[in-house]
Design a protein around this motif. Structure first.
Motif, short mmCIF file in Angstrom:
data_model
loop_
_atom_site.label_atom_id
_atom_site.label_comp_id
_atom_site.label_asym_id
_atom_site.label_seq_id
_atom_site.Cartn_x
_atom_site.Cartn_y
_atom_site.Cartn_z
N SER A 118 -11.59 7.20 -4.12
CA SER A 118 -10.84 6.17 -4.83
C SER A 118 -9.89 5.47 -3.87
CB SER A 118 -10.05 6.80 -5.98
OG SER A 118 -9.22 5.85 -6.60
N SER A 119 -10.09 4.15 -3.71
CA SER A 119 -9.23 3.40 -2.79
C SER A 119 -7.80 3.35 -3.30
CB SER A 119 -9.78 1.99 -2.62
OG SER A 119 -9.84 1.32 -3.86
N LYS A 120 -7.62 3.31 -4.63
CA LYS A 120 -6.27 3.27 -5.18
C LYS A 120 -5.51 4.56 -4.87
CE LYS A 120 -7.14 0.04 -8.98
NZ LYS A 120 -7.06 -0.17 -10.46
N PHE A 121 -6.20 5.69 -4.90
CA PHE A 121 -5.53 6.95 -4.61
C PHE A 121 -5.20 7.06 -3.12
CE2 PHE A 121 -5.51 11.41 -3.35
CZ PHE A 121 -4.61 11.95 -4.26
N SER A 122 -6.14 6.69 -2.27
CA SER A 122 -5.93 6.85 -0.83
C SER A 122 -4.88 5.89 -0.27
CB SER A 122 -7.27 6.67 -0.09
OG SER A 122 -7.81 5.39 -0.35
N THR A 123 -4.64 4.77 -0.96
CA THR A 123 -3.66 3.79 -0.46
C THR A 123 -2.31 3.90 -1.16
OG1 THR A 123 -4.50 2.16 -2.06
CG2 THR A 123 -5.48 2.17 0.15
N ARG A 124 -2.09 4.94 -1.92
CA ARG A 124 -0.81 5.09 -2.63
C ARG A 124 0.32 5.27 -1.63
NH1 ARG A 124 -2.82 9.96 -1.86
NH2 ARG A 124 -1.52 11.86 -1.99
N THR A 125 1.53 4.88 -2.02
CA THR A 125 2.69 4.95 -1.12
C THR A 125 3.80 5.85 -1.65
OG1 THR A 125 3.64 2.98 -2.16
CG2 THR A 125 2.23 2.65 -0.23
N SER A 126 3.63 6.43 -2.85
CA SER A 126 4.72 7.19 -3.46
C SER A 126 4.47 8.70 -3.45
CB SER A 126 4.93 6.73 -4.90
OG SER A 126 3.73 6.89 -5.66
#
Length: 599
Positions: free
Chosen positions: A163-171
């Protein structure tokens, strides 16, 4: 329409995990007044809209879209159907209509329609190959007609892309909740390990082969009646009541009555539809409508067993004067004294452990890395591990069995902790597509269970280093919140705390009756595992509602949230406890520290 409170708006949206900005309040207030909604209703409508449109967050543009495309159409549809469904207003100014009954289903899991029973007797098998003969009911997944061990029709990648959204998270690692002296606590443990045992021997009944979902109506009636009579006896002793009166006999004086709260219709419980069902011993099993007009505050849900002072002038309706608070069970007595300073470090996480668009289990891998660095004494993981709501599971795009997916993850976890002393407690979920969808639910079965694993049923009461934990993976808080009717004094509302308190006061991990549609409750086995034997030191109740750590009457109640929420990362919890140094029953909250963090 009463005045809209910004504080109440913040609280109602906070229940669903939304943090409002200053610019949101004027718009939400305007929408409340325009469409005649209170703070709770506007929050529920927004969640339904957000899920239907797959929105990530709230913005002014999304609120404008919410007004045009959702509230506008909803309002016009309601006005056109006034002849069929008329919104009612009860004595306390609450709006009641069929549209509210369906609100929860708009943003909860999609359920299949028209599921049929196979008509065969179900048995928990010792041999896993027996599962090949079992069909999964349509209520478990809308488009999965095969048995858990069957192959999917179309071969595809085993786990799908990450998941790109999970791997690019910042928090990642952000602390969302602090409890006790969490800011000064030392979270890194010494990897000393711990012992895990069931609190009482009857819990072992759920780990052996037994028949389920083959209940006779007479036996179910006996179980429900026994629950009322057992609670009646506790309440009678607590409030020194000589005896409870028959609920349906006319009486001009105030008398003490007891029974189970129920609804007089198929819709959601409201203040006009409450009925009270008495026990066979005191009221011959009769039920009677209830008038709540003289109560200044109340919180009822179907299945709740109460005691009250009431008057029955005509024999046809019960006027409640006062509801006696239910009595939680005592805290457990310590079996042995613990050494002073021997802290217990616990990590708690709830499934799903992979994002909804794949089965790569990235959140689980992140959690294993944290376990490796923090070295807790015990890690409690509650299902689902192979989620029925995962897109690959729903679409059938797997070239391996669900059981194989599960065992592969267990092998990864076992390989990670085999050189450590950390104990791993695994609790199944009804959303685990490879496991038995019954409540109470037996533990997982592994061919070679690692020494560090403890396979627990759902729900369970465990003793971990002299600390008693109550654990359930079923989302009882969400189910209660969807059915509860309450009237509280302004400014004193703690909805999540009230829902948790219901469990402790009713001495049950699942006091709701009838249960939610996706809970296959086997009442004959409730006494073996669903009833609480004591008030636990720590109660773990994972839910889709907002994460929290709360002190409820001396019990530390924890909702760690979900480790994965859709295509993004979720939350988990960690605790530090001081096991009891005395055998006297007492709360451990004063010695506890806890945090909820983003994965």
């Amino acid at each position: 329409m009463p005045q809209v409170s910004e504080e109440t708006l913040s609280e109602e949206f906070g229940v669903f995990g939304f943090d409002l900005n200053d610019e949101h309040y004027p718009k939400l207030t305007e929408l409340c007044l325009q469409f005649h909604l209170n703070e709770s209703e506007i929050a529920q409508e927004w969640v339904a809209f957000k899920c239907s449109k797959n929105l990530a967050k709230m913005s002014m543009s999304s609120l404008d879209k919410f007004e045009r495309e959702w509230l506008g159409k909803h309002s016009s549809k309601t006005s056109r159907n006034d002849s069929k469904t008329v919104a009612k207003v009860d004595n306390f100014g609450q709006r009641i209509g069929d549209e509210e009954v369906d609100l929860v289903s708009q943003y909860s899991s999609a359920l299949a329609q028209g599921g049929k029973s196979t008509g065969k007797r179900q048995v928990t098998p010792e041999d896993r190959n027996v599962w090949r003969k079992r069909l999964v009911g349509s209520e478990r997944s809308p488009v999965v007609p095969f048995s858990p061990n069957s192959f999917s029709p179309a071969p595809a990648p085993k786990s799908g892309p990450s998941s790109s959204k999970f791997s690019t998270r910042t928090s990642a690692g952000e602390v969302l909740v602090n409890f006790g002296a969490a800011e000064t606590a030392l979270w890194k443990g010494s990897d000393r390990g711990c012992t895990v045992t069931p609190y009482y021997d009857s819990a072992q009944l759920l780990t052996t082969q037994y028949k389920y979902m083959f209940q006779k109506l007479a036996e179910k009636a006996h179980v429900l009646n026994d629950e009322i009579e057992e609670m009646e006896e506790r309440l009678r002793k607590e409030y020194l009541i000589e005896e409870f009166s028959h609920i349906a006999i006319p009486n001009q004086d105030v008398v003490q009555v007891s029974g189970r709260v129920a609804c007089d219709s198929n819709g959601k419980l409201n203040s006009q539809s409450v009925v009270l069902e008495g026990s066979r011993q005191t009221s011959s099993g009769q039920h009677i409508p209830v008038d709540l007009s003289e109560l200044t505050e109340f919180a009822f849900f179907p299945g709740q067993i109460i005691a009250a002072d009431a008057v029955n002038f005509t024999g046809k309706k019960l006027l409640l004067k006062k509801v006696h608070p239910s009595v939680p069970l005592p805290f457990p007595e310590a079996r042995v004294k613990s050494e002073a300073g021997a802290s217990l470090r616990v990590v708690v996480a709830a499934g799903p452990f992979s994002t909804s668009d794949n089965l790569s289990y990235e959140p689980l891998m992140e959690l294993l890395g944290l376990i490796r660095s923090d070295q807790p004494d015990v890690c409690i993981l509650t299902g689902p591990f192979v989620d029925t709501k995962n897109s690959l599971v729903e679409s059938g795009k797997l070239d391996q069995t669900y059981e194989a997916v599960f065992r592969k993850q267990m092998e990864i976890i076992a390989d990670e902790i085999k050189r450590r002393s950390c104990k791993l407690v695994l609790v199944p979920s009804a959303r685990d597509i490879h496991h038995h969808p019954v409540y109470p639910q037996g533990p997982f079965v592994l061919p070679d269970t690692p020494q560090q694993f403890y396979l627990a049923p759902d729900p369970c009461t465990l003793v971990i280093n002299n600390v008693v934990f109550g654990i359930t993976s079923t989302d009882i808080l969400f189910h209660l919140g969807a059915e509860e009717v309450a009237m509280c004094q302004p400014g004193t509302t703690d909805r999540l705390g009230r829902l948790v308190q219901h469990l402790l006061e009713q001495h049950s991990y699942y006091p709701l009756y009838p249960p939610a549609e996706d809970v296959n409750a086997d009442l004959e086995h409730f006494e073996d595992g669903v009833h609480m034997p004591v008030t636990p030191h720590v109660l773990i109740t994972p839910s889709d509602l907002r994460y929290f750590i709360k002190d409820s009457g001396g019990c530390c109640c924890v909702n760690p949230g979900r480790l994965a929420k859709g295509q993004v990362g979720g939350t988990y919890a960690r605790l530090i406890l001081q096991p009891p140094t005395s055998t006297e029953p007492a709360s451990l909250v004063p010695t506890m520290s806890g945090q909820i963090l983003r994965i």
